[in-house]
Motif scaffolding. Sequence first.
Motif, PDB file in Angstrom:
ATOM      1  N   LEU A 751      15.214   9.255   5.135  1.00  0.00           N
ATOM      2  CA  LEU A 751      15.865   8.282   4.252  1.00  0.00           C
ATOM      3  C   LEU A 751      16.320   7.082   5.072  1.00  0.00           C
ATOM      4  O   LEU A 751      16.818   7.214   6.196  1.00  0.00           O
ATOM      5  N   LYS A 752      16.137   5.906   4.488  1.00  0.00           N
ATOM      6  CA  LYS A 752      16.605   4.694   5.137  1.00  0.00           C
ATOM      7  C   LYS A 752      18.129   4.636   5.090  1.00  0.00           C
ATOM      8  O   LYS A 752      18.775   5.351   4.329  1.00  0.00           O
ATOM      9  N   SER A 753      18.676   3.747   5.895  1.00  0.00           N
ATOM     10  CA  SER A 753      20.132   3.638   5.969  1.00  0.00           C
ATOM     11  C   SER A 753      20.734   3.357   4.601  1.00  0.00           C
ATOM     12  O   SER A 753      21.776   3.910   4.241  1.00  0.00           O
ATOM     13  N   MET A 754      20.036   2.499   3.800  1.00  0.00           N
ATOM     14  CA  MET A 754      20.576   2.138   2.490  1.00  0.00           C
ATOM     15  C   MET A 754      20.415   3.266   1.479  1.00  0.00           C
ATOM     16  O   MET A 754      20.961   3.181   0.378  1.00  0.00           O
ATOM     17  N   GLU A 755      19.658   4.334   1.823  1.00  0.00           N
ATOM     18  CA  GLU A 755      19.425   5.436   0.884  1.00  0.00           C
ATOM     19  C   GLU A 755      20.283   6.652   1.196  1.00  0.00           C
ATOM     20  O   GLU A 755      20.254   7.630   0.455  1.00  0.00           O
ATOM     21  N   GLN A 756      21.062   6.601   2.283  1.00  0.00           N
ATOM     22  CA  GLN A 756      21.791   7.806   2.698  1.00  0.00           C
ATOM     23  C   GLN A 756      23.034   8.048   1.860  1.00  0.00           C
ATOM     24  O   GLN A 756      23.510   9.184   1.761  1.00  0.00           O
ATOM     25  N   ASN A 757      23.618   6.972   1.306  1.00  0.00           N
ATOM     26  CA  ASN A 757      24.726   7.066   0.342  1.00  0.00           C
ATOM     27  C   ASN A 757      26.024   7.589   0.930  1.00  0.00           C
ATOM     28  O   ASN A 757      27.028   7.654   0.223  1.00  0.00           O
ATOM     29  N   GLY A 758      26.045   7.991   2.180  1.00  0.00           N
ATOM     30  CA  GLY A 758      27.285   8.493   2.743  1.00  0.00           C
ATOM     31  C   GLY A 758      27.079   9.027   4.137  1.00  0.00           C
ATOM     32  O   GLY A 758      25.958   9.083   4.660  1.00  0.00           O
ATOM     33  N   PRO A 759      28.163   9.467   4.772  1.00  0.00           N
ATOM     34  CA  PRO A 759      28.058   9.986   6.139  1.00  0.00           C
ATOM     35  C   PRO A 759      27.528  11.421   6.149  1.00  0.00           C
ATOM     36  O   PRO A 759      27.462  12.091   5.126  1.00  0.00           O
ATOM     37  N   GLY A 760      27.138  11.882   7.339  1.00  0.00           N
ATOM     38  CA  GLY A 760      26.728  13.275   7.516  1.00  0.00           C
ATOM     39  C   GLY A 760      25.389  13.612   6.903  1.00  0.00           C
ATOM     40  O   GLY A 760      25.226  14.705   6.324  1.00  0.00           O
ATOM     41  N   LEU A 761      24.386  12.744   7.021  1.00  0.00           N
ATOM     42  CA  LEU A 761      23.087  13.013   6.405  1.00  0.00           C
ATOM     43  C   LEU A 761      22.375  14.163   7.122  1.00  0.00           C
ATOM     44  O   LEU A 761      22.300  14.200   8.355  1.00  0.00           O
ATOM     45  N   GLU A 762      21.869  15.128   6.326  1.00  0.00           N
ATOM     46  CA  GLU A 762      21.047  16.239   6.822  1.00  0.00           C
ATOM     47  C   GLU A 762      19.920  16.485   5.846  1.00  0.00           C
ATOM     48  O   GLU A 762      19.921  15.974   4.714  1.00  0.00           O
ATOM     49  N   TYR A 763      18.931  17.311   6.315  1.00  0.00           N
ATOM     50  CA  TYR A 763      17.780  17.652   5.477  1.00  0.00           C
ATOM     51  C   TYR A 763      17.682  19.177   5.379  1.00  0.00           C
ATOM     52  O   TYR A 763      17.651  19.875   6.410  1.00  0.00           O
ATOM     53  N   ARG A 764      17.646  19.674   4.141  1.00  0.00           N
ATOM     54  CA  ARG A 764      17.524  21.110   3.879  1.00  0.00           C
ATOM     55  C   ARG A 764      16.056  21.405   3.574  1.00  0.00           C
ATOM     56  O   ARG A 764      15.531  20.962   2.541  1.00  0.00           O
ATOM     57  N   VAL A 765      15.384  22.118   4.504  1.00  0.00           N
ATOM     58  CA  VAL A 765      13.958  22.408   4.396  1.00  0.00           C
ATOM     59  C   VAL A 765      13.784  23.845   3.923  1.00  0.00           C
ATOM     60  O   VAL A 765      14.345  24.781   4.528  1.00  0.00           O
ATOM     61  N   SER A 766      12.983  24.037   2.855  1.00  0.00           N
ATOM     62  CA  SER A 766      12.719  25.378   2.308  1.00  0.00           C
ATOM     63  C   SER A 766      11.218  25.586   2.234  1.00  0.00           C
ATOM     64  O   SER A 766      10.477  24.643   1.933  1.00  0.00           O
ATOM     65  N   TRP A 767      10.771  26.863   2.488  1.00  0.00           N
ATOM     66  CA  TRP A 767       9.338  27.156   2.405  1.00  0.00           C
ATOM     67  C   TRP A 767       9.115  28.616   2.058  1.00  0.00           C
ATOM     68  O   TRP A 767       9.972  29.478   2.307  1.00  0.00           O
ATOM     69  N   LYS A 768       7.963  28.897   1.466  1.00  0.00           N
ATOM     70  CA  LYS A 768       7.527  30.262   1.174  1.00  0.00           C
ATOM     71  C   LYS A 768       6.034  30.219   0.908  1.00  0.00           C
ATOM     72  O   LYS A 768       5.473  29.163   0.574  1.00  0.00           O
ATOM     73  N   PRO A 769       5.326  31.372   1.064  1.00  0.00           N
ATOM     74  CA  PRO A 769       3.878  31.389   0.771  1.00  0.00           C
ATOM     75  C   PRO A 769       3.628  30.988  -0.681  1.00  0.00           C
ATOM     76  O   PRO A 769       4.403  31.327  -1.581  1.00  0.00           O
ATOM     77  N   GLN A 770       2.542  30.282  -0.879  1.00  0.00           N
ATOM     78  CA  GLN A 770       2.223  29.797  -2.219  1.00  0.00           C
ATOM     79  C   GLN A 770       2.025  30.957  -3.186  1.00  0.00           C
ATOM     80  O   GLN A 770       1.262  31.891  -2.907  1.00  0.00           O
ATOM     81  N   GLY A 771       2.723  30.904  -4.315  1.00  0.00           N
ATOM     82  CA  GLY A 771       2.579  31.907  -5.368  1.00  0.00           C
ATOM     83  C   GLY A 771       3.281  33.209  -5.093  1.00  0.00           C
ATOM     84  O   GLY A 771       3.240  34.110  -5.938  1.00  0.00           O
ATOM     85  N   ALA A 772       3.921  33.357  -3.935  1.00  0.00           N
ATOM     86  CA  ALA A 772       4.563  34.634  -3.591  1.00  0.00           C
ATOM     87  C   ALA A 772       5.925  34.730  -4.258  1.00  0.00           C
ATOM     88  O   ALA A 772       6.657  33.743  -4.340  1.00  0.00           O
ATOM     89  N   SER A 773       6.258  35.933  -4.731  1.00  0.00           N
ATOM     90  CA  SER A 773       7.558  36.168  -5.372  1.00  0.00           C
ATOM     91  C   SER A 773       8.551  36.631  -4.313  1.00  0.00           C
ATOM     92  O   SER A 773       9.000  37.787  -4.309  1.00  0.00           O
ATOM     93  N   VAL A 774       8.860  35.764  -3.397  1.00  0.00           N
ATOM     94  CA  VAL A 774       9.786  36.078  -2.319  1.00  0.00           C
ATOM     95  C   VAL A 774      10.840  34.979  -2.270  1.00  0.00           C
ATOM     96  O   VAL A 774      10.701  33.917  -2.881  1.00  0.00           O
ATOM     97  N   GLU A 775      11.897  35.238  -1.523  1.00  0.00           N
ATOM     98  CA  GLU A 775      12.961  34.263  -1.362  1.00  0.00           C
ATOM     99  C   GLU A 775      12.486  33.109  -0.464  1.00  0.00           C
ATOM    100  O   GLU A 775      11.662  33.305   0.435  1.00  0.00           O
TER     101      GLU A 775
END
Length: 1171
Positions: A751-775
């Motif tokens: 995100l650009k500086s003007m898109e961060q909207n506030g302090p403490g910017l982080e990114y939450r990355v989530s992944w799982k196998p495609q179509g799998a019924s797992v967390e």
Amino acid sequence: MEMLLSRRGLVLSLILFLVKFSTAIEIPLSVQQVPTITKQSKAQVAFPFDEYFQLECEAKGNPEPTFTWTKDDKPFGFSDPRILVYNNSGTFRVPNDGHIAHFQGKYRCFAANKLGVAMSEEIEFIIPNVPKFPKEKIEPLEVEEGDPLVLPCGPPTGLAPLHIYWMNIELEHIEQDERVYMSQDGDLYFANVEERDSRSDYCCFAAFPRLRTIVQKMPMKLTVNSLKHANDSSSSTDIGSKANSIKQRKPRLLLPPAERGPQSPVTILRGDTLVLECFAEGLPTPQVDWKKVGGDLPKGRETKENYGKTLKIENVSFRDKGIYQCTATNFLGWATHDFQVIIEEPPRWKKKPQSGVYSTGGSGILLCEAEGEPQPTIKWRVNGLPMEKNPFADDVPFPREISFTNLQPNHSAVYQCEASNAHGTILASANVDVIDVHPLIQTEDGETYSVVVGARAFLHCEFFASPEAAVSWQKVEEVDPLEGERFHVHKNGTLQLNGATEEDAGQYSCWVVNAKGRAALTASLNVRNATKVRISPASPRVPTSHALELHCETWCDAHLKHSLRLSWSKDGEAFALNGTEDGRVTVDGGSLTISAVTLGDQGAYACSAQTELDSVAAATRVTVLDVPDPPEQLHLSEKQDRSVRLTWKAGDDHNSDISEYIVEFEGNKAEPGRWEELRRVRGQETTVVVPLAPYVTYQFRVMAVNEVGRSQPSRPSDRHETPPAAPDKNPQNIRVQASQPKEMIIKWEPLKSMEQNGPGLEYRVSWKPQGASVEWEEETVTNHTLRVMTPTVYAPYEVQVQATNSLGAGPEPQPVILYSGEDYPDTAPVIQRVDVINSTVVKVTWSTIPKDRVHGRLKGYQINWWKTKSLGDGRTHPKQVNILRFSGQRNYGMVPSLDAFSEFHMSILAYNSKGAGPESEPYTFQTPEGVPEQPTFLKVVKVDKDAATLSWGLPKQLNGNLTGYVLQYQIINDTDEIGELNDINITTPSKRSWHLSNLSAMTKYKFYVRACTAQGCGKPVTEEMTTTGAGKYAGLYDDIATQGWFIGLMCAIALLTLTLLTVCFVKRNKGGKYSVKEKEDLHPDPEGQSGKDETFGDYSDSDEKPLKGSLRSLTRDTQATGSADSLVEYAEGEQGLFGEDGSFIGAYTGSKEKGSAESNTSSSAAFPLRA
């Protein structure tokens, strides 16, 4: 003589006519008349530095007048031999010999003839004395500190103006302030003296600028005793008495002096400057103020000078009369004085007596009225004598008029009226001429006048007549006088013709008739076409810094062209003939050029065309365009968390409407000071609500845009800070980058500086196998990349990235499908068969590998091949691998550019994004025979008049078993006619020479030699030769070989070849691998490039070294039937390529030795070959 009238002068001419008609009739000097004073002196001052003094008096009359003078109302003669008198004039001159005091006085000049006497105004001759202060002894002055004091000046009288100064002996001015003041009479006043006023050189200077004289009064000594001095020489009792002597006191007026009483009169002439002054002594120093009793001081004309002690009123009028009061005050009291201001005025005429011409028996009246303050008295004279001595008994005198009736010729006289009051005397004279004479025309006969169409013409017929005469005009060829609205005859006889037309041209006659007789004259009128003018372009609009050129087009009568003059002006101010001094504006006749237009060049430009008859002008408005001025007065209102209203005031648009405004902001924390565009607003609006992002300190500026360009930015607005908030968006462009199997390096656009909207910017990355019924697996990072290891190779995963900050998370992210890292394919495809298309192209078919053995995304198949031996000579070749890639899921491909009549090995492998898999077992195949290349050379070794011997070389590439040669020749003399082609088949392959006979002498021939195999004959090598005459034998090449120039040329070629080989060798060893892509860039091949899309694969050998002749067959001829192996022969579709499904696949990445093939093509036979 041709008299010319111009339209430019019409108004001036009319004014002159009207003035002439309203004044006295001008009597020709040929007619007897009373004298008239035409010139006289004003008051004279005899300055000591002048060489002489002259009193002037000139007059006219018939008979010629004689002159006499009076001095102080007594006859003045010219008995003094120093007086110089001018002939036929009353003027006389007195030389300045230093003894002229007795000439001072008031003089009058009288001019007389038998009909009357004219009298001049009174002329005062002033001989000023040299002003001097009287010699006197001035006693020293001694006063006590705080006392009032007046130092008198008493300047001598002299010629005005008089300027007075108080200075010391070193000519330094005595400083004046609220306490010290110099009056109009020159006296120096002290409201209260101080010790510092003590000095011994108070000097009064009087300056008389007209006499160039400054005189000085004897210095005065002033001693001011103070308490300190008293303390030095007195007892304490004396000190107390000294202290009482400087005690504080209320104001007392010193100016005006007390003897004038509480009120004094002041008389001032109307129009002069009134000066009133008040000065008071006292301690503390009094302050002076002014007022008008019963009214206000005249605003705009009154000034207070010298710390309020002087009141000045300029240009006084009668309404300024009244009582003016000055008041001097300090905290102990006050003192006042009233000035009774009286406004008076010298005499001035209200009605002056007018001269007149009368006929016998006529009557008349002379009026004389004057006004002034006090009211002037009127005194009449006749021929310079008082009215009591009037010789005409029938005159009826009154104080303000004289009337007379039944005039006779002897009644001619000069009447004088004098108006006098205390401030001066004025004189007016009126001539009464009793004359009876027939008309006298004063305009020359036969004058020619010219006028332009539509203008006014004036034909003159000035005359004098008494009694009054009637005047009429007519055209010579007509009987009746001119009448109608277009014609007007003035009192002086001039004919005014309005709106001239071409029909008005011709001869005119003027008739003047009175009771004493008649007179006539003729005149001619020419009517010319009016001048016209036009400026182009009309109303131009020019941007600044551009050039402007105006052209003045004129249409002028042929008779006036010689007098045509053009001039240019801007806003009424004329340009110089050559333009401006800086050279930016140039004027060249009818053209005006401005090289670099500025805003100051805007205005009305006029081109004036002037001829001797008329003057016309055309004007155009030049509008200068420029970028707008920056907007002003930026103001923020309606402030919200996510929006604010920005309002501004438009600047000057410089004549080009503002089309839009650009609103920019600054506040990006990552790039402070960088302005970015935020919004565009229509030019008609000066306010906009702009959206805002959270957690930004905004500052705005606005630029205006018009057709010329963009203005400078406005001054920034006030800052506006928005509160923080959770992110409004998530990262974009989520992708994977992997370098190892099973690895996922997840990346995204942060995100650009003007898109961060506030302090403490982080990114939450989530992944799982495609179509799998797992967390979902999850990890939070601060940068924009994350490395994840997966259990399988090239497996699809759902990945999502969400932005968060200290105030919360962004919107719910959308997952994207990414794949884990690839591995190499683990199995090889198998070549099923190789089909020979021709001697240089084969079709390869293979079996594809299973999808699960690719271990990634299959990118295509790669064919490797190398030549093992030549079938013609059995020579083996070292392994040099060529590579051709085919993209996508295919099971066949075309391999071009093979050597004919050779044996090859071929293998195949699959490749993905990771790289290539294992290689298949080699597959062996052979290419059939092809046609040979052209022989290496052809030369004529011997020639005579009817025979020649030819020799040629073996082809470099035989491409099969050589079966023989075909020799062809024909006549090609230097004409358009070409001889018959003769063929000779040579079936012995080893024979490489031939002797031709039965040739024609002195004839030019062209020879062709082709090498042949069972597949046909190749391209020919050619040579030309001319047979000799007289049977002489000639060895063409032998002769050339013995020439010095030929030997030198061969040596130079050998040296150049050696140098090039050395450079190539060094470059190859220095640069390492020579990429096929680089070779393609150096030698682009349209057919090969087209084939990259859908014909051949990426083409290279295993070491990325240049191929040796691998593509020569692409452009080589085959047998006579035309079955060559050129790619064009297999072309289908727009690109001219081939393939079983209508296209080739892959692209070349190998070397292409097309140069030899192209050079061969350039020397191909000019005639079709027969099998």
